[in-house]
Design a protein around this motif. Structure first.
Motif, PDB file in Angstrom:
ATOM      1  N   THR A 444       3.275 -17.332   4.041  1.00  0.00           N
ATOM      2  CA  THR A 444       2.087 -16.730   3.429  1.00  0.00           C
ATOM      3  C   THR A 444       2.572 -15.701   2.418  1.00  0.00           C
ATOM      4  OG1 THR A 444       1.977 -14.984   5.063  1.00  0.00           O
ATOM      5  CG2 THR A 444       0.732 -16.994   5.553  1.00  0.00           C
ATOM      6  N   ILE A 445       1.652 -15.125   1.695  1.00  0.00           N
ATOM      7  CA  ILE A 445       2.054 -14.266   0.579  1.00  0.00           C
ATOM      8  C   ILE A 445       2.308 -12.839   1.041  1.00  0.00           C
ATOM      9  CG2 ILE A 445       1.390 -13.540  -1.765  1.00  0.00           C
ATOM     10  CD1 ILE A 445       2.058 -16.551  -1.375  1.00  0.00           C
ATOM     11  N   GLY A 446       1.937 -12.513   2.267  1.00  0.00           N
ATOM     12  CA  GLY A 446       2.337 -11.205   2.781  1.00  0.00           C
ATOM     13  C   GLY A 446       1.288 -10.508   3.608  1.00  0.00           C
ATOM     14  N   SER A 447       0.127 -10.240   3.017  1.00  0.00           N
ATOM     15  CA  SER A 447      -0.842  -9.462   3.784  1.00  0.00           C
ATOM     16  C   SER A 447      -1.661 -10.364   4.693  1.00  0.00           C
ATOM     17  CB  SER A 447      -1.755  -8.675   2.844  1.00  0.00           C
ATOM     18  OG  SER A 447      -2.409  -9.547   1.973  1.00  0.00           O
ATOM     19  N   PHE A 448      -2.050  -9.815   5.849  1.00  0.00           N
ATOM     20  CA  PHE A 448      -3.016 -10.444   6.741  1.00  0.00           C
ATOM     21  C   PHE A 448      -4.265  -9.563   6.733  1.00  0.00           C
ATOM     22  CE2 PHE A 448       0.072 -13.520   7.837  1.00  0.00           C
ATOM     23  CZ  PHE A 448      -0.621 -14.537   8.469  1.00  0.00           C
ATOM     24  N   GLY A 497       2.625  -8.621   7.811  1.00  0.00           N
ATOM     25  CA  GLY A 497       1.174  -8.498   7.675  1.00  0.00           C
ATOM     26  C   GLY A 497       0.680  -7.335   6.837  1.00  0.00           C
ATOM     27  N   GLU A 498       1.577  -6.409   6.529  1.00  0.00           N
ATOM     28  CA  GLU A 498       1.238  -5.288   5.625  1.00  0.00           C
ATOM     29  C   GLU A 498       0.099  -4.398   6.135  1.00  0.00           C
ATOM     30  OE1 GLU A 498       1.010  -6.515   1.442  1.00  0.00           O
ATOM     31  OE2 GLU A 498       2.440  -8.118   1.795  1.00  0.00           O
ATOM     32  N   PHE A 499      -0.039  -4.283   7.446  1.00  0.00           N
ATOM     33  CA  PHE A 499      -1.139  -3.463   7.980  1.00  0.00           C
ATOM     34  C   PHE A 499      -0.970  -1.975   7.682  1.00  0.00           C
ATOM     35  CE2 PHE A 499      -0.754  -7.198  10.712  1.00  0.00           C
ATOM     36  CZ  PHE A 499      -1.951  -7.791  10.349  1.00  0.00           C
ATOM     37  N   ASP A 503      -2.585  -0.320  -0.045  1.00  0.00           N
ATOM     38  CA  ASP A 503      -2.649  -1.101  -1.269  1.00  0.00           C
ATOM     39  C   ASP A 503      -1.215  -1.391  -1.692  1.00  0.00           C
ATOM     40  OD1 ASP A 503      -4.145  -1.634  -4.064  1.00  0.00           O
ATOM     41  OD2 ASP A 503      -2.286  -0.568  -4.447  1.00  0.00           O
ATOM     42  N   MET A 504      -1.006  -2.514  -2.348  1.00  0.00           N
ATOM     43  CA  MET A 504       0.373  -2.929  -2.618  1.00  0.00           C
ATOM     44  C   MET A 504       1.086  -2.060  -3.655  1.00  0.00           C
ATOM     45  SD  MET A 504      -0.222  -6.511  -4.622  1.00  0.00           S
ATOM     46  CE  MET A 504       1.470  -6.737  -5.162  1.00  0.00           C
ATOM     47  N   VAL A 505       0.369  -1.286  -4.417  1.00  0.00           N
ATOM     48  CA  VAL A 505       1.038  -0.376  -5.349  1.00  0.00           C
ATOM     49  C   VAL A 505       1.011   1.053  -4.800  1.00  0.00           C
ATOM     50  CG1 VAL A 505       0.929   0.655  -7.640  1.00  0.00           C
ATOM     51  CG2 VAL A 505       0.705  -1.800  -7.382  1.00  0.00           C
ATOM     52  N   ILE A 612       9.607 -10.007  -3.837  1.00  0.00           N
ATOM     53  CA  ILE A 612       9.273  -8.919  -4.766  1.00  0.00           C
ATOM     54  C   ILE A 612       8.090  -9.416  -5.590  1.00  0.00           C
ATOM     55  CG2 ILE A 612      10.155  -7.390  -6.576  1.00  0.00           C
ATOM     56  CD1 ILE A 612      13.012  -8.156  -5.663  1.00  0.00           C
ATOM     57  N   ASP A 613       6.912  -8.939  -5.247  1.00  0.00           N
ATOM     58  CA  ASP A 613       5.697  -9.450  -5.900  1.00  0.00           C
ATOM     59  C   ASP A 613       5.617  -9.000  -7.347  1.00  0.00           C
ATOM     60  OD1 ASP A 613       4.579 -10.716  -3.641  1.00  0.00           O
ATOM     61  OD2 ASP A 613       3.920  -8.780  -2.849  1.00  0.00           O
ATOM     62  N   GLU A 614       5.383  -9.933  -8.242  1.00  0.00           N
ATOM     63  CA  GLU A 614       5.150  -9.579  -9.643  1.00  0.00           C
ATOM     64  C   GLU A 614       3.903 -10.269 -10.194  1.00  0.00           C
ATOM     65  OE1 GLU A 614       6.097  -7.125 -11.115  1.00  0.00           O
ATOM     66  OE2 GLU A 614       8.270  -6.875 -11.320  1.00  0.00           O
ATOM     67  N   THR A 654       9.439 -14.334  -5.328  1.00  0.00           N
ATOM     68  CA  THR A 654       8.491 -13.523  -6.082  1.00  0.00           C
ATOM     69  C   THR A 654       7.142 -14.217  -6.007  1.00  0.00           C
ATOM     70  OG1 THR A 654       8.043 -12.311  -8.114  1.00  0.00           O
ATOM     71  CG2 THR A 654       8.853 -14.562  -8.377  1.00  0.00           C
ATOM     72  N   HIS A 655       6.099 -13.447  -6.252  1.00  0.00           N
ATOM     73  CA  HIS A 655       4.763 -14.042  -6.214  1.00  0.00           C
ATOM     74  C   HIS A 655       3.978 -13.630  -7.450  1.00  0.00           C
ATOM     75  CE1 HIS A 655       0.853 -15.344  -4.976  1.00  0.00           C
ATOM     76  NE2 HIS A 655       0.386 -14.134  -5.184  1.00  0.00           N
ATOM     77  N   MET A 656       3.262 -14.600  -8.020  1.00  0.00           N
ATOM     78  CA  MET A 656       2.417 -14.303  -9.186  1.00  0.00           C
ATOM     79  C   MET A 656       1.080 -14.984  -8.991  1.00  0.00           C
ATOM     80  SD  MET A 656       4.944 -14.839 -12.295  1.00  0.00           S
ATOM     81  CE  MET A 656       6.556 -14.127 -12.158  1.00  0.00           C
ATOM     82  N   CYS A 740      -2.551 -16.401  -2.402  1.00  0.00           N
ATOM     83  CA  CYS A 740      -2.300 -14.971  -2.528  1.00  0.00           C
ATOM     84  C   CYS A 740      -2.383 -14.364  -1.126  1.00  0.00           C
ATOM     85  CB  CYS A 740      -3.345 -14.369  -3.478  1.00  0.00           C
ATOM     86  SG  CYS A 740      -2.875 -12.735  -4.060  1.00  0.00           S
ATOM     87  N   GLY A 741      -2.283 -13.055  -1.054  1.00  0.00           N
ATOM     88  CA  GLY A 741      -2.335 -12.378   0.249  1.00  0.00           C
ATOM     89  C   GLY A 741      -3.710 -12.512   0.895  1.00  0.00           C
ATOM     90  N   LEU A 742      -3.734 -12.323   2.220  1.00  0.00           N
ATOM     91  CA  LEU A 742      -4.949 -12.608   2.977  1.00  0.00           C
ATOM     92  C   LEU A 742      -5.725 -11.353   3.353  1.00  0.00           C
ATOM     93  CD1 LEU A 742      -3.090 -15.204   5.165  1.00  0.00           C
ATOM     94  CD2 LEU A 742      -4.943 -15.750   3.577  1.00  0.00           C
ATOM     95  N   LYS A 743      -5.393 -10.246   2.724  1.00  0.00           N
ATOM     96  CA  LYS A 743      -5.958  -8.985   3.208  1.00  0.00           C
ATOM     97  C   LYS A 743      -7.469  -8.881   3.066  1.00  0.00           C
ATOM     98  CE  LYS A 743      -4.653  -6.610  -1.000  1.00  0.00           C
ATOM     99  NZ  LYS A 743      -3.322  -6.222  -1.448  1.00  0.00           N
ATOM    100  N   THR A 744      -8.050  -9.612   2.132  1.00  0.00           N
ATOM    101  CA  THR A 744      -9.497  -9.493   1.944  1.00  0.00           C
ATOM    102  C   THR A 744     -10.285 -10.464   2.826  1.00  0.00           C
ATOM    103  OG1 THR A 744      -9.433 -11.076   0.151  1.00  0.00           O
ATOM    104  CG2 THR A 744      -9.274  -8.758  -0.465  1.00  0.00           C
TER     105      THR A 744
HETATM  106  N1  MET Z   1       2.179  -9.268  -0.802  1.00  0.00           N
HETATM  107  C1  MET Z   1       0.900  -9.037  -1.402  1.00  0.00           C
HETATM  108  C2  MET Z   1      -0.200  -9.496  -0.485  1.00  0.00           C
HETATM  109  O1  MET Z   1       0.010 -10.435   0.223  1.00  0.00           O
HETATM  110  C3  MET Z   1       0.821  -9.786  -2.684  1.00  0.00           C
HETATM  111  C4  MET Z   1      -0.468  -9.664  -3.376  1.00  0.00           C
HETATM  112  S1  MET Z   1      -0.376 -10.186  -5.013  1.00  0.00           S
HETATM  113  C5  MET Z   1      -1.857  -9.685  -5.687  1.00  0.00           C
HETATM  114  O2  MET Z   1      -1.274  -8.957  -0.460  1.00  0.00           O
END
Ligand code: MET
Length: 768
Positions: A444-448, A497-499, A503-505, A612-614, A654-656, A740-744
Motif C-alpha cells: 500500500t502507499i503508506g497511510s491507513f 500505517g502513519e497513525f 499530515d505527510m508534510v 520517499i514520496d514525491e 517513490t510514490h506520485m 494513494c494512501g488510505l488515510k481518508t
Molecule cells: N505515504 C503517503 C500516504 O500514504 C503518501 C501520500 S501521497 C499524497 O498517505
C-alpha cells in the motif's frame, strides 16, 4: 484607487464548509443546512471584503467542491453515466454534483468519480471536464447569476467570476479521439452568452473572466479562440465591462493577444512575473485598464509595500490613476483565511507572525496599497507604510534565518552524493535475492485510515489530556493491529500505517529546523480536503531522527518487510509556504540533505525498503515549457541526494499521484527509484503508456483502485487493470497497490478493497 479581489477562500476560517459537506455525505445534516452553510460563508466573505474597502468583490468564487465542476454543471457538461443519479427524482442537483466529484454507489448504482487533477502548479485539485466530439452544451444551472443576486439581496454589488471559455475547454480532456476540445468553442459560447444575459438583466456591470491559459503556451487555434470569444462577447454585450484575469506566469508571447482583446481590464500577475509590467506598459492601448496583481495569493509573506508602490507608481505614470487597479496576484483560495486566529505563540512566534499575511490580511494589504498610492502624503498612509517597513526590516535582519553550517553543507555536495552505488540493473538482482518477494508483490502507499478516534488521541495529547506514554501506547496498538491485518490478508510489503502523523508534510516539518506552524492555516486541496502547509522561514536541517522509532517498532512485530515512509524534498517544498528570500532550489537541497540523513538512519535500523514520496514533482513544473528543464534538474537532483546514501540492497520506492508522465518520463526515470508507484486507476491505466513507450527499466506499481472515492472495487476490475498493465509492462516489473494512501478512507471500505486487491494479485500470479 480602485482595488480588486480575484477570489476569496471558501472553506470558512473554521473549515465550516468541510464539516458541513462531510456531515451531509454521512447523512447527518439536511441539504438545507448545507446550503445555509454555503450562504453564511459567502455573506461573511463579501462583507469582510466590503468592510476592508475593496472596490471589486468577487462572487461565484464560492464552491461546494470545485469551481471547474461548478462550470461543468452550469454548462450541462454532465457525462452520461451520471444522468441516472437524478432520474428517479430522489436526488437533487447537489447530489448529482457530488456524484460527479466523488462517485456514487447507492440504490444499485455504481458510478465512478470524474478524474481529478491539479490546478496549474498549485496543490488545488479540480474535476476534469469530459468532452466528446460535437458535444452540445446547455444551460443546466445558473449558479453565477444566483450568487450575484444573493449578494445583491445583502446590499452588495459584486463582480461575478467565471472561468473563461477557452480556459474552461483547455482544463478538460477529450474522451474520444479525432478532435481537439478547443473546437467545441462554438458550441460552448452560447451558454456563456446566456449566462451573461442573466447577469446583465440583474444589473451586473463588471464580469471577471479567468483565462490563466493566457500565461501558458498556446497554439494558434487556441489564440484565435481567445480573440473570437471576447470579440463575440463584446458584440453581444457592448455595455458589460469585462475583466480578463491572467495569473501564475507571464503573458509572454500571448502579450499582444491579451492587450488587444476588446475588454475593459486586463489583470496580470506581478508576483510570479514582475518583469512583465514594463512590456505590458510599453504596448498597452489607450482604452485598457490594468489590474496589477501585487499581493501574493500563493504565499503567506507580508507584502513589501515599498516594492509594490514602486510598481504602482510606474503604472500610474504611464496610464494615469484611473486606469490602474491594485489587486491580489490571483485568487486568494491558495492562502489560509486569517492570521488573527494564530494566537498560539508556541507554534508561531510573534516574531515570525509579524512577517506573515493570510487572505484577510492580504485583502487589507490590497486596500492599504490603494490608499497609500492614492494619498501618499496623508498621515494614515504614512503610518501604514512605516508599519510595513518595520515588519520587512524585522524579517531581513532576524538571526533566526541563516545557519552557516547548513549553507556550507549544501555547497559541499558532490556528484557521488546524488548517485546510488550501482546502477539499477545490478541493484535489482541484489534486491531480489535480499527481499525474496513474489511476482506482483502487493503493498500500500503508506497511510491507513486516520479515523476520528486516531485524530482525537492526537488532539487530546496536544491538549495535555493524554500523557506521552498513553498516546504512544494508543498509536502502538493501532500500528500493531494494522500490521496484523496486513499479515492476515497476505500483503507482501507492509507499512506501519502513519497513525502518528497528522499530515505527510507537517509531520516532518515539525521535526525539522527552519519550519514554523500555524494552527488554522488551512488551504483547500480538493473537495472537503484541506491541508495546513508549514512555513519554511529559515535554513533547514534535521536535529534528530524523525521516523526510525515507529518504523522499527512496526518491523519488530513481523517477519515480513515493513516499508519505511518518508516525504521527499520536492514535495515538502511544494506543499509548504516557502521562503522568498532565496531560490527555491536552495531550500529544496537543504531539505534533501535532511531526508538523506533520515534514509541512512532507517537503513541502519534494519529497514530494507524505504519509500520517499514525491507526489508533487509534477506540480512544481513551471507553467512555461521553456523553464521546465532547469526546474527538473534541481528537483530530480534533490530526490537523488535524499535517496543515495544507502547500500545497493536497500530498495528505494517513490510514490506520485495525479501526474501525466509523458513529457517528463526521462526525468522520472532519472530519479532512479527502484520502485515507483503511481496513480492510474481513474485514468484506466492510460498513464502507464508513458512508462511503456519509454521502456521504463525500474519496477512500477500502477494504482489499481481509486482511494479518493468511497467506492469499493471488485477484484475483477483490478485484474482487468492489471492485465492492461501487464500488456505493456513486463510482469516482473509490476507491483500491485492502491492509487494513494488510505488515510481518508474508512476501515470497512479499506479492508474490503485490500482483500479484493490481494485476490487480484493472486489471480495475476496464476495467469503467468
Ligand atoms: N505515504 C503517503 C500516504 O500514504 C503518501 C501520500 S501521497 C499524497 O498517505
Amino acid at each position: 484607487m480602485l482595488t480588486n479581489s480575484l477570489g476569496y477562500p471558501r472553506i470558512g476560517s473554521d473549515r465550516a464548509l468541510k464539516k458541513a459537506c462531510e456531515s451531509y455525505w454521512a447523512g447527518k445534516i439536511s441539504v438545507q443546512v448545507l446550503l445555509k452553510t454555503g450562504q453564511n460563508i459567502r455573506a461573511h466573505n463579501w462583507e469582510l471584503q466590503q468592510n476592508e474597502g475593496i472596490t471589486f468583490i468577487p462572487s461565484n468564487d464560492f464552491s461546494f467542491y470545485d469551481q471547474v465542476l461548478d462550470h461543468s454543471l452550469m454548462f450541462g457538461a454532465i457525462p452520461e453515466r451520471y444522468h441516472q443519479v437524478i432520474l428517479d427524482g430522489k436526488n437533487g442537483e447537489l447530489d448529482l454534483y457530488f456524484a460527479m466529484a466523488r462517485g456514487y454507489q447507492r440504490d444499485g448504482l455504481d458510478i465512478t468519480a470524474m478524474e481529478m487533477t491539479k490546478w496549474f502548479d498549485t496543490n488545488y485539485h479540480y474535476i476534469v471536464p469530459e468532452f466528446h466530439r460535437d458535444q452540445q452544451f446547455k444551460l443546466f444551472s445558473t449558479k453565477v447569476v444566483d450568487e450575484f443576486k444573493e449578494a445583491k439581496r445583502l446590499g452588495l454589488q459584486t463582480k461575478p467570476v467565471l472561468i473563461g471559455p477557452v480556459s474552461y475547454l483547455l482544463l478538460g480532456k477529450e474522451k474520444e479521439s479525432g478532435f481537439h476540445r478547443i473546437e467545441l468553442i462554438n458550441n460552448l459560447l452560447p451558454v456563456y452568452l446566456e449566462l451573461l444575459k442573466g447577469l446583465e438583466a440583474n444589473k451586473a456591470e463588471w464580469i471577471q473572466f479567468d483565462e490563466p491559459f493566457l500565461a501558458l503556451d498556446l497554439t494558434e487555434a487556441e489564440q484565435s479562440a481567445v480573440s473570437y470569444v471576447y470579440a463575440t462577447i463584446k458584440k453581444n454585450f457592448p455595455k458589460l465591462k469585462i475583466i480578463v484575469a491572467t495569473y501564475f506566469d507571464q503573458l509572454g508571447d500571448n502579450l499582444e493577444l491579451a492587450i488587444n482583446l476588446p475588454v475593459a481590464v486586463l489583470h496580470i500577475d506581478l508576483v510570479r512575473a514582475p518583469a512583465q509590467l514594463e512590456a505590458v506598459l510599453d504596448r498597452i492601448p489607450d482604452n485598457l485598464t490594468l489590474s496589477l496583481g501585487l499581493v501574493d495569493g500563493r504565499n503567506i509573506w507580508k507584502n513589501d509595500y515599498a516594492q509594490s508602490l514602486s510598481q504602482i507608481q510606474k503604472a500610474i505614470e504611464r496610464l494615469g490613476r484611473e486606469r490602474v487597479w491594485v489587486a491580489g496576484s490571483c485568487s486568494l483560495i491558495h492562502s489560509p483565511c486569517d492570521l488573527d486566529l494564530e494566537t498560539n505563540v508556541k507554534s508561531l512566534s510573534p516574531e515570525i507572525k509579524q512577517w506573515l499575511a493570510f487572505a484577510k490580511q492580504k485583502v487589507q494589504e490590497i486596500s492599504a496599497l490603494g490608499k497609500i498610492a492614492a494619498h501618499p502624503e496623508s498621515e494614515a498612509s504614512k503610518a501604514l507604510f512605516a508599519a510595513n517597513m518595520v515588519d520587512q526590516e524585522s524579517r531581513r535582519s532576524s538571526a533566526k534565518i541563516h545557519r552557516p553550517e547548513v549553507e556550507a553543507r549544501v555547497a559541499a555536495i558532490t556528484v557521488a552524493d546524488s548517485s546510488r552505488l550501482s546502477p539499477f540493473s545490478i541493484r535489482t538482482e541484489i534486491q531480489r535475492k535480499a527481499l525474496n518477494l513474489p511476482l506482483f508483490p502487493t503493498t500500500t502507499i503508506g497511510s491507513f485510515p486516520q479515523t476520528t478516534e486516531v485524530r482525537s488521541w492526537r488532539a487530546r495529547f496536544k491538549k495535555g489530556e493524554l500523557s506521552q506514554e498513553q498516546y504512544d501506547e494508543l498509536i502502538a496498538n493501532e500500528t500493531e493491529e494494522t500490521i496484523r491485518f496486513q499479515e492476515d490478508i497476505g500483503i507482501d510489503v507492509l507499512v506501519h500505517g502513519e497513525f502518528e502523523r497528522n499530515d505527510m508534510v507537517e509531520y516532518f516539518g515539525e521535526q525539522l529546523a527552519g519550519f514554523a506552524f500555524t494552527k488554522n492555516g488551512w488551504v483547500q486541496s480538493y473537495g472537503s480536503r484541506c491541508v495546513k502547509p508549514p512555513v519554511i522561514y529559515g535554513d533547514v536541517y534535521r536535529p534528530a531522527a524523525m521516523t526510525v522509532r515507529w518504523s522499527s517498532f512496526a518491523q519488530s512485530l513481523t517477519s515480513k518487510w515493513v516499508k519505511g515512509m518518508l516525504t521527499g524534498p520536492v514535495t515538502i517544498l511544494q506543499w509548504s509556504f516557502v521562503r522568498n528570500d532565496q531560490p527555491r532550489s536552495e531550500t529544496c537541497t537543504q531539505i534533501a540533505l535532511a531526508i538523506r540523513d533520515e534514509v541512512v538512519d532507517l537503513e541502519k535500523a534494519g529497514i530494507k525498503i524505504i519509500q520517499i514520496d514525491e507526489p508533487a514533482i509534477r506540480e512544481g513544473l513551471p507553467l512555461r515549457k521553456s523553464a521546465w528543464q532547469q526546474y527538473l534538474n534541481w528537483a530530480v537532483r534533490a530526490f537523488r541526494i535524499s535517496a543515495s546514501g544507502v547500500q545497493d540492497d536497500t530498495q528505494i520506492h517513490t510514490h506520485m499521484c495525479y501526474s501525466e508522465f509523458n513529457d517528463i518520463i526521462t526525468n522520472i526515470a532519472d530519479m532512479d527509484a527502484d520502485v515507483i508507484t503511481i496513480e492510474c486507476s481513474r485514468s484506466q491505466m492510460e498513464l502507464l503508456g508513458a512508462f511503456a513507450d519509454f521502456k521504463y527499466p525500474n519496477e512500477i506499481g500502477p494504482g489499481v483502485y481509486d482511494i479518493h472515492s468511497p467506492r469499493v472495487p471488485d477484484r475483477s476490475e483490478m485484474v482487468l487493470l492489471l492485465e492492461k498493465a501487464g500488456a505493456v509492462i513486463p510482469a516482473r516489473q509490476l507491483w500491485v497497490n492502491p492509487d494513494c494512501g488510505l488515510k481518508t478512507r474508512h476501515w470497512d471500505e479499506t479492508k474490503k478493497a485490500l482483500i479484493e486487491m490481494v485476490a487480484a494479485a493472486k489471480t495475476m500470479r496464476e495467469e503467468v
